[in-house]
Design a protein around this motif. Structure first.
Motif, PDB file in Angstrom:
ATOM      1  N   PRO A   1       0.855  -1.202   0.000  1.00 57.36           N
ATOM      2  CA  PRO A   1       0.000   0.000   0.000  1.00 57.36           C
ATOM      3  C   PRO A   1       0.889   1.250   0.000  1.00 57.36           C
ATOM      4  CG  PRO A   1      -0.692  -1.554   1.700  1.00 57.36           C
ATOM      5  CD  PRO A   1       0.629  -2.033   1.187  1.00 57.36           C
ATOM      6  N   VAL A   2       0.587   2.191  -0.884  1.00 59.10           N
ATOM      7  CA  VAL A   2       1.407   3.401  -0.977  1.00 59.10           C
ATOM      8  C   VAL A   2       1.346   4.188   0.329  1.00 59.10           C
ATOM      9  CG1 VAL A   2       1.644   5.628  -2.151  1.00 59.10           C
ATOM     10  CG2 VAL A   2       1.232   3.551  -3.476  1.00 59.10           C
ATOM     11  N   SER A   3       0.205   4.205   0.981  1.00 60.77           N
ATOM     12  CA  SER A   3       0.098   4.937   2.247  1.00 60.77           C
ATOM     13  C   SER A   3       1.064   4.391   3.290  1.00 60.77           C
ATOM     14  CB  SER A   3      -1.333   4.868   2.772  1.00 60.77           C
ATOM     15  OG  SER A   3      -1.729   3.521   2.968  1.00 60.77           O
ATOM     16  N   GLN A   4       1.222   3.066   3.289  1.00 62.00           N
ATOM     17  CA  GLN A   4       2.149   2.441   4.236  1.00 62.00           C
ATOM     18  C   GLN A   4       3.587   2.781   3.885  1.00 62.00           C
ATOM     19  OE1 GLN A   4       1.399  -1.725   5.433  1.00 62.00           O
ATOM     20  NE2 GLN A   4       3.522  -2.135   4.850  1.00 62.00           N
TER      21      GLN A   4
ATOM     22  N   LEU B   1       4.641   5.436   2.303  1.00 57.77           N
ATOM     23  CA  LEU B   1       4.865   6.850   2.623  1.00 57.77           C
ATOM     24  C   LEU B   1       5.016   7.081   4.113  1.00 57.77           C
ATOM     25  CD1 LEU B   1       2.295   8.506   0.189  1.00 57.77           C
ATOM     26  CD2 LEU B   1       4.783   8.642   0.023  1.00 57.77           C
ATOM     27  N   GLY B   2       4.510   6.142   4.905  1.00 56.13           N
ATOM     28  CA  GLY B   2       4.583   6.290   6.350  1.00 56.13           C
ATOM     29  C   GLY B   2       5.936   5.941   6.935  1.00 56.13           C
TER      30      GLY B   2
ATOM     31  N   ARG C   1       9.390   9.772   4.904  1.00 61.45           N
ATOM     32  CA  ARG C   1       8.819  11.047   5.354  1.00 61.45           C
ATOM     33  C   ARG C   1       9.912  12.112   5.498  1.00 61.45           C
ATOM     34  NH1 ARG C   1       6.312   8.113   9.472  1.00 61.45           N
ATOM     35  NH2 ARG C   1       7.493   9.355  10.999  1.00 61.45           N
TER      36      ARG C   1
END
Length: 427
Positions: free
Chosen positions: A145-148, A150-151, A156
């Protein structure tokens, strides 16, 4: 200690784990195959990497099977961890050469004797090089998942500064795929790495769970730092390498010998195989007689022997003693003497055959032992100057051809502690 986790914890080598209790149970159930990776982003490994190499050795001595992975593929990409800007991509031929060098360095610390705990050496180019872009996206990329992604802390940080390319952004996927491949090929169930790699480590754990439904483990090791928080991987002059070509055994030995008292207990735990009792004895001795620096000598001898062998350790120790007037300079081999003089103030002077060499006073000023020739003459006049550990009594004295060690070196000393070197280049 029978429990490798207890030993690592006592040595200060446990930062974060996916589940330390479950990992302890799995390790206690029988030999576990584990791996650690080393990317060829430099011509060799430094002492920051040495902590991880020695941790691998500790696991193997505890009855587990190590896989040394050298990133022939990921070394072409670049890991964003620990960097504030994009890494310059190195030529493929250079990376391939660095892979060979690092494989040889990793091999020195592991036992490859065939058997349940015999080490394995791999390059991730073996499977990544054959992976097409379509297969990479369909079979691996779909699980991230891209959100993961990016986290991840390192991502960051980069996004908040100079930004990050897709190339380095994808690094965590490639490293995760390495863990999956090693799990499939060798049953590898544990990855260990530096604490700055934690995001990449857990990416592999997540990928294996998503693809196979199985639970594997990750364990990160703290970055070993000085009391001021700076990394031990670097010194004032650059990295302290484990390659004798990049950092001489003498300079390596001196690095450890010069550690401050406050640093030594932690370094003995992380970098040596001394027991609890032995380290406790050294700490007590250090408290009783700090000027003797006994703990520093044990640290320097043990780590240099681990990396370069007992013979090179003996040479480095003999050179240090001889430079300060406690040994015979002419017994040192040319390479060791040259390496030792490179670590003290030194000068290069030209000396044509048949021409007299400059006076000792001039040479002391040239190599920085005194601020001027007149100051050097005063030191000589006061009886504080030495040439090759022999007191210089005449302010006009000059070295003779027979004084040149190995036909090229002179060792100068001011008092007990000030040492300088001169290299005379003929022609």
């Amino acid at each position: 200690m029978s429990d490798i986790i207890d030993e690592l914890g006592w040595r200060g080598l446990v930062a974060v784990s996916t589940d330390l209790d479950e990992l302890r149970k799995a390790l206690g159930a029988g030999p576990m195959t584990f791996y650690a990776g080393f990317d060829p982003t430099a011509p060799g490994l430094h002492i920051g990497n040495l902590v991880l190499l020695l941790a691998m050795r500790r696991f193997q001595l505890a009855g587990h099977r190590p896989i040394g992975l050298v990133g022939g593929a990921t070394g072409l990409i670049g890991d964003p961890s620990g960097k504030s800007a994009e890494r310059a991509l190195n030529p493929r031929e250079l990376v391939a050469e660095w892979v060979r060098r690092i494989e040889a360095e990793v091999s020195r610390f592991l036992d490859f004797t065939p058997g349940a705990t015999g080490a394995i050496m791999v390059s991730n180019m073996d499977w990544t090089g054959e992976l097409s872009a379509i297969d990479f996206l369909r079979d691996i990329g779909k699980h991230f998942p891209v959100s993961q992604m990016l986290g991840r802390e390192v991502v960051r940080a980069r996004l908040a500064q100079a930004g990050i390319s897709y190339t380095e952004f994808s690094y965590q996927i490639l490293q995760a795929n390495d863990f999956l491949e090693l799990y499939r090929r060798y049953g590898c169930a544990l990855q260990i790495g530096g604490s700055d790699q934690w995001g990449n480590l857990v990416s592999g754990v997540d990928l294996i769970r998503r693809v196979t439904g199985q639970q594997v483990h990750a364990l990160s090791i703290p970055l070993i730092t000085k009391p001021d928080g700076t990394k031990y991987g670097k010194s004032e002059g650059g990295a302290v390498w484990i390659s004798a070509e990049l950092t001489s055994p003498y300079a390596f030995h001196q690095f450890w010998l010069n550690r401050a008292d406050a640093e030594v207990p932690g370094l003995l735990r992380a970098f040596t195989f001394r027991t609890r009792d032995e380290i406790a004895d050294l700490e007590r001795e250090m408290a009783r007689r700090p000027a003797a620096r006994a703990a520093q000598r044990v640290l320097a001898d043990d780590v240099t022997t681990l990396v370069h062998g007992a013979a090179e350790t003996a040479k480095a120790s003999a050179a240090a003693h001889a430079l300060f007037g406690h040994g015979e300079l002419r017994e040192l081999d040319e390479a060791t003497l040259g390496a030792a003089l490179a670590e003290v103030p030194h000068a290069v002077v030209s000396g044509a055959p048949g021409r007299p060499l400059p006076p000792v006073a001039d040479l002391m000023a040239a190599c920085g032992l005194t601020p001027s020739k007149s100051a050097a003459r005063r030191v000589i006049d006061e009886g504080g100057a030495y040439l090759n550990n022999v007191k210089v009594r005449d302010v006009e004295a000059a070295p003779q051809p027979g004084d040149l060690l190995h036909g090229r070196y002179l060792v100068l000393r001011r008092g007990k502690r000030g040492v300088g070197g001169v290299e005379v280049r003929r022609g």
